[in-house]
Every structure is written in C-alpha cells, then in structure tokens.
Design a protein around this motif. Structure first.
Motif, PDB file in Angstrom:
ATOM      1  N   LYS A 170      16.602 -35.572   6.137  1.00  0.00           N
ATOM      2  CA  LYS A 170      16.653 -36.805   6.103  1.00  0.00           C
ATOM      3  C   LYS A 170      17.175 -37.285   7.432  1.00  0.00           C
ATOM      4  CE  LYS A 170      17.676 -41.225   4.732  1.00  0.00           C
ATOM      5  NZ  LYS A 170      17.795 -41.788   3.195  1.00  0.00           N
ATOM      6  N   GLN A 172      16.401 -35.864  10.131  1.00  0.00           N
ATOM      7  CA  GLN A 172      15.141 -35.728  11.006  1.00  0.00           C
ATOM      8  C   GLN A 172      14.051 -37.009  10.947  1.00  0.00           C
ATOM      9  OE1 GLN A 172      13.661 -31.565  11.247  1.00  0.00           O
ATOM     10  NE2 GLN A 172      15.061 -31.150   9.801  1.00  0.00           N
ATOM     11  N   THR A 173      14.031 -37.337   9.468  1.00  0.00           N
ATOM     12  CA  THR A 173      13.272 -38.546   9.259  1.00  0.00           C
ATOM     13  C   THR A 173      13.941 -39.717   9.781  1.00  0.00           C
ATOM     14  OG1 THR A 173      14.211 -39.236   7.136  1.00  0.00           O
ATOM     15  CG2 THR A 173      12.463 -37.297   7.141  1.00  0.00           C
TER      16      THR A 173
ATOM     17  N   LEU B  51       6.552 -34.149   3.843  1.00  0.00           N
ATOM     18  CA  LEU B  51       7.585 -34.218   4.840  1.00  0.00           C
ATOM     19  C   LEU B  51       7.528 -33.546   5.953  1.00  0.00           C
ATOM     20  CD1 LEU B  51      10.685 -34.417   3.027  1.00  0.00           C
ATOM     21  CD2 LEU B  51      10.094 -35.984   4.660  1.00  0.00           C
ATOM     22  N   GLN B  53       8.392 -30.528   5.584  1.00  0.00           N
ATOM     23  CA  GLN B  53       9.785 -29.765   5.404  1.00  0.00           C
ATOM     24  C   GLN B  53       9.184 -28.176   5.231  1.00  0.00           C
ATOM     25  OE1 GLN B  53      12.131 -30.876   2.273  1.00  0.00           O
ATOM     26  NE2 GLN B  53      13.695 -29.170   2.554  1.00  0.00           N
ATOM     27  N   PRO B  72       9.532 -32.796  10.053  1.00  0.00           N
ATOM     28  CA  PRO B  72      10.003 -34.125   9.660  1.00  0.00           C
ATOM     29  C   PRO B  72      10.149 -35.054  10.838  1.00  0.00           C
ATOM     30  CG  PRO B  72      11.320 -32.627   8.513  1.00  0.00           C
ATOM     31  CD  PRO B  72      10.705 -31.779   9.571  1.00  0.00           C
ATOM     32  N   MET B  73       9.669 -36.497  10.641  1.00  0.00           N
ATOM     33  CA  MET B  73       9.410 -37.396  11.782  1.00  0.00           C
ATOM     34  C   MET B  73       9.697 -38.601  11.006  1.00  0.00           C
ATOM     35  SD  MET B  73       9.112 -36.438  14.728  1.00  0.00           S
ATOM     36  CE  MET B  73       8.605 -34.948  15.718  1.00  0.00           C
ATOM     37  N   VAL B  78      12.441 -40.494   3.696  1.00  0.00           N
ATOM     38  CA  VAL B  78      12.579 -39.984   2.244  1.00  0.00           C
ATOM     39  C   VAL B  78      13.753 -40.402   1.733  1.00  0.00           C
ATOM     40  CG1 VAL B  78      13.825 -37.983   3.567  1.00  0.00           C
ATOM     41  CG2 VAL B  78      12.285 -37.667   1.348  1.00  0.00           C
TER      42      VAL B  78
END
Lengths: 271, 251
Positions: A170, A172-173, B51, B53, B72-73, B78
């Motif tokens: 999360k 990283q997002t 993702l 991941q 992940p960016m 998410v």
C-alpha cells in the motif's frame, strides 16, 4: 460453589495478596536472624540493626581511600555502565536492524552473520575483550554491547518482518520510496518494539555489568558485592542485592511507561 | 484520464503448480470489473499481478498500451481486506501520507502553507467517506468498516487511474457492507476510475460490477491437481455500457 478459576480477588485483596510474600520473606528473615544472633552477632544472617548500620556507613560516611560516599559512587558507576551499554546496543539494534531487516539484499548479506554472532557466549569472549581493550571501562561497555546488541538486533529484524506485506505494498502505491518507507513506516512501528526489547534485555545487561565488575573495577555495585564477600559481609551484600533489584524494577517500570506513552500502541491491533 | 487494462495471455505458476493459464482480458476505461471464483482459484494472484506485487510467469499486462511498471506504483491504488492503513498514524495523517511522500522525498512531511492546503484536501476526502469526525483517532480505534473507508480515502488521494480492491468488504457485517457499496459506487462515478474488485460474493459482484468474470479451473486431473491452472470461465456484462452511460448522463 464457583470454580476456583472464576473467583477473582478484589482490588484491595489483590494488593494485599501481592504484598504478602514480601512481608513473609522479611518476617522469616528477621525471626531467623534473631534466633541465630541470640548468642552473639552473626556474620551470615546479620540482624536488621547490623544491616542498617553497615548501610548508613556506606551511604553517608565519606570513604577515606576514595573520598566518596561508596554506596552512591557504586550506584552511579554501575548505572552509567548499564546506561551506556544499553544505549549503544539500542542504537546498533535500530540502526542496523531496520535496514538489514527491510532491504532484502542487506538481509541476505548479514542475517546469517548476525545469527552466528548472537550465539557466541559473551562471557566466553570476556578475556579477549580484556586483552584487546584493557581492564578499563571500554571492555565492560563492549561486553554489555556484545551481550545485548545481537538480541535487540534480531528482535528488531523480527519486528520488521512482521509488518504486514499489505502495508508495504500500500505504501508503494502511495508513492513511497524505500527511504520514505523506512522513515515513515518501519521506524515508527519498530520503535515501540525496541523499547520492549531493551526492557527484556535489562536482566541480561545487569548480569554482564556485575560479571564485568566482579572481575575488575574500582567501583560499582557488583564490584562492592564481590569485594566484601571476602569478609563474609552479608550486612552489605544483602542490601546491595535488594538495591540492584529495586533499580532493575524501576527501570523496567520506566520503560513500560515509555512504551505505553506511544499513543497508538495503547489500542489493540484489530480488524 | 483513461485507463484501459489489457491482459495479454497472462499465466502464473509457482514451480510445478499452475495457478492461472493464458488469461486474456481487456478491461475498458471506467469499467467496474468484479472477479469471482472459488478460494484458491487465483483471484488474488490476478490482483497481485495487476499491482505488480507479483510478476506473470508469461504474458504481459498493459495499461493504455504501455506495460505496467515492475513494482507497485501510484497509478494503481489498492485496498486490501486488512492492514491497508498505517496503524501508527492518525486518520487524517493516513490520508495525507501519499501526497506528503510525493511532495517531500527526504522528510516525508510537508510544512507551512502546503501542509494547510493538503490538510483541507484531506478533510474534504474524510468528509466524503464519512470519517470527518474521526480525523484525530488512530486506525485501531475505528470499526472494520471505518478502517476500510479510511483505506479507500487514502488510496483516492493519489487519484489513481485504477483502483484495485481485494475482497475489501469480506470482513464486514451486511449492513456495513451495503453502506460501503453505496460509497464505492459513488466514488467510482466521481473519480472516473477503472475498478477491479476481487470478491467471493456473487450478489456483491453483480450489484457493483459492470462486468463480472469468473476465474475457475476448467480441467482437473485428480492425480495431479496442480497441473492445470484457472482460466476465465464466464464473462458477463452485468450492466450494458449504454444503460450505464445513460444513467450517468449529467443530471
């Protein structure tokens, strides 16, 4: 008739019950010492009077050889060693444990080495420390660090590994870099554990302080105990042991309070 | 903002075990795709690959015809079933986290006027998801539904092209679930994102999704159950595009 496991003592009863073993221990000692001391002063079980007079001498009279009040000088010397040792260990634990626990390449590089390091019995390397660092403060500090830091380090790394994968993904997002995750996610969450980890290593830290002082020192609680052992001076040893216990308890309590002062740890992790 | 996701012959296996086999799928812009399927069918693996991941064993995943980044960016937000908020930050700080990281690479903390602006943006977002009164609490003080609202708010602050939801309402009671459905549908319409949601609840899938796909093992070898992976067995337009566009026409 309720089952035994369902009967809970009231608040006052709890305090009373908790105090009871202490009172009993002191009472038994006093009675036994009194009985032994009936035919003259007893070295092995000095009465409360003998203990008080020996302690007041150490606490209030200035020692001619060192020019200090021995009890306070001993306390200060031991606490300083303990504090420096624990402080350095905590810094090493956090400073190495977080990056090594969080960054896979560093982990692969160092984890086996740390695991091996933590299995070396610290007291077994004490001679090496004395040879390398002399008999002064440095080797004592290194002993404590050598004994405590690997434990704290591994505990910190375990805690880092416990951070849920979801949180890291999360982050990283949300655009976090590795550095930002260390600073904003890992460090704050690990810090709470560090305090507990230091708290759990207090007992071992005291062990190493006393062990080092027993072998060589000019002052210190452990040094004093081992010094007066030659004269069977139980009137000094017993109160010193009690004092060490009290200090350890106070430090444990202080660290627990520090841990609970972190606001978010007070709430249980839930759904 | 466009976001067309294309899966091009995507397979995933772990050693001998094949989880997904040759999944090809195009998810239109602003689609709300619900992925259903039995436990262990590879729904979550699919989401993890979206993702980044995890990486597909073969095949490609593209967003707007460009391969997705290998990690992940912020273009793909998410919300997991659990643990998708930072437990050591208050509700409002959780919502501010993403933009703060973006704006302050070293300290991760914005200051002064930028902070005030971000804070008011975060407050609006919290009001929108119904957490306005809980800004100073810690996540562990919130209920399960409130934590998910927070996780969604936190993700939306980054204006992702794609929002990925991994059984986000799986742990919630039915009443809370219904409220969350309303919230998510509203946010989806406002933010014009493409949403991919994993769920094992069929009625939820059809209620929310504009399109529902089922991921399932088509073949089964009783002597080697790991041999065959899941494929998309059903692909259903839950709400025809036309009807949707009419429904969303400016009121």
């Amino acid at each position: 008739m309720r089952r035994l496991i369902n009967r809970h003592p009231s608040r006052r009863m709890k305090i009373l019950l908790g105090a009871l073993p202490f009172i009993l221990a002191v009472a038994i000692y006093a009675i036994a010492a009194d009985a032994r001391g009936a035919d003259g002063p007893d070295k092995l079980m000095p009465g409360l009077n003998a203990i008080t007079s020996a302690m007041s001498r150490l606490m209030f009279d200035i020692d001619r050889a060192t020019g200090a009040r021995l009890f306070w000088a001993d306390t200060w010397a031991s606490l300083a060693r303990l504090g420096v040792g624990l402080g350095i260990s905590a810094v090493i634990g956090l400073g190495l444990g977080v990056p090594v626990g969080f960054i896979p390449c560093l982990r692969a590089l160092f984890e086996p080495f740390f695991a091996a390091l933590s299995l070396i019995p610290p007291l077994a390397v004490l001679p090496i420390l004395f040879i390398l660092f002399g008999l002064g403060e440095l080797s004592k500090t290194v002993l404590i660090v050598f004994g405590i830091a690997p434990f704290i380090l591994r505990d910190v790394m375990l805690r880092v590994a416990e951070i849920p994968r979801e949180q890291i993904v999360k982050a990283q997002t949300l655009g976090a870099s590795s550095w930002q995750m260390i600073l904003g996610l890992v460090l704050p969450q690990v810090f709470a554990r560090l305090i507990s980890s230091v708290r759990l290593s207090l007992g071992a830290a005291w062990l190493f302080v006393i062990a080092a002082e027993a072998i060589t020192a000019e002052a210190g609680l452990g040094y004093r105990i081992f010094l007066v052992r030659r004269y069977l001076a139980m009137d000094v040893i017993l109160p010193y042991v009690l004092w060490i216990t009290l200090l350890a308890f106070a430090m444990d309590y202080a660290l627990r309070q520090a841990h609970d002062a972190i606001p978010w740890t007070r709430f249980k992790e839930g759904g | 903002m466009m976001a067309v996701i294309r899966l091009d012959n995507v397979s995933k296996s772990y050693g001998e075990t094949v989880v997904l086999e040759n999944v090809s799928l195009t998810i239109e812009d602003n689609e709300f795709l619900a992925v259903v399927g039995p436990s262990g069918a590879g729904k979550t693996t699919l989401l993890r690959m979206l993702l980044s991941q995890e990486a597909p064993s073969s095949g490609r995943i593209l967003i707007d015809d460009a391969p997705i980044a290998a990690e992940p960016m912020p273009d793909r937000g998410v919300v997991f079933q659990r643990y998708s908020v930072l437990p050591h930050r208050t509700v409002i700080r959780n919502v501010m986290t993403g933009p703060e990281w973006l704006a302050a690479p070293f300290t991760g903390r914005v200051m002064g006027r930028a902070r005030a602006a971000l804070k008011s943006r975060a407050r609006n977002m919290l009001d929108r998801v119904g957490l306005g009164d809980h800004a100073t609490l810690y996540p562990a003080q919130l209920s399960g539904g409130q934590q998910q609202r927070l996780a969604i708010a936190q993700a939306l602050m980054m204006n992702p092209k794609v929002l990925l939801l991994d059984e986000p309402f799986g742990a919630l009671d039915p009443a809370t679930r219904r409220a969350m459905h309303r919230l998510v549908l509203g946010l989806w319409a406002e933010h014009k994102m493409t949403v991919v949601m994993i769920t094992h609840d069929l009625s939820e899938a059809f209620h929310l999704g504009t399109r529902v796909v089922a991921v399932e093992k088509r073949r089964h070898d009783p002597h080697a159950p790991h041999r065959y992976g899941s494929v998309i067995t059903t692909d259903f337009d839950a709400k025809p595009r036309l009807a949707r566009q009419i429904a969303r026409a400016p009121a």
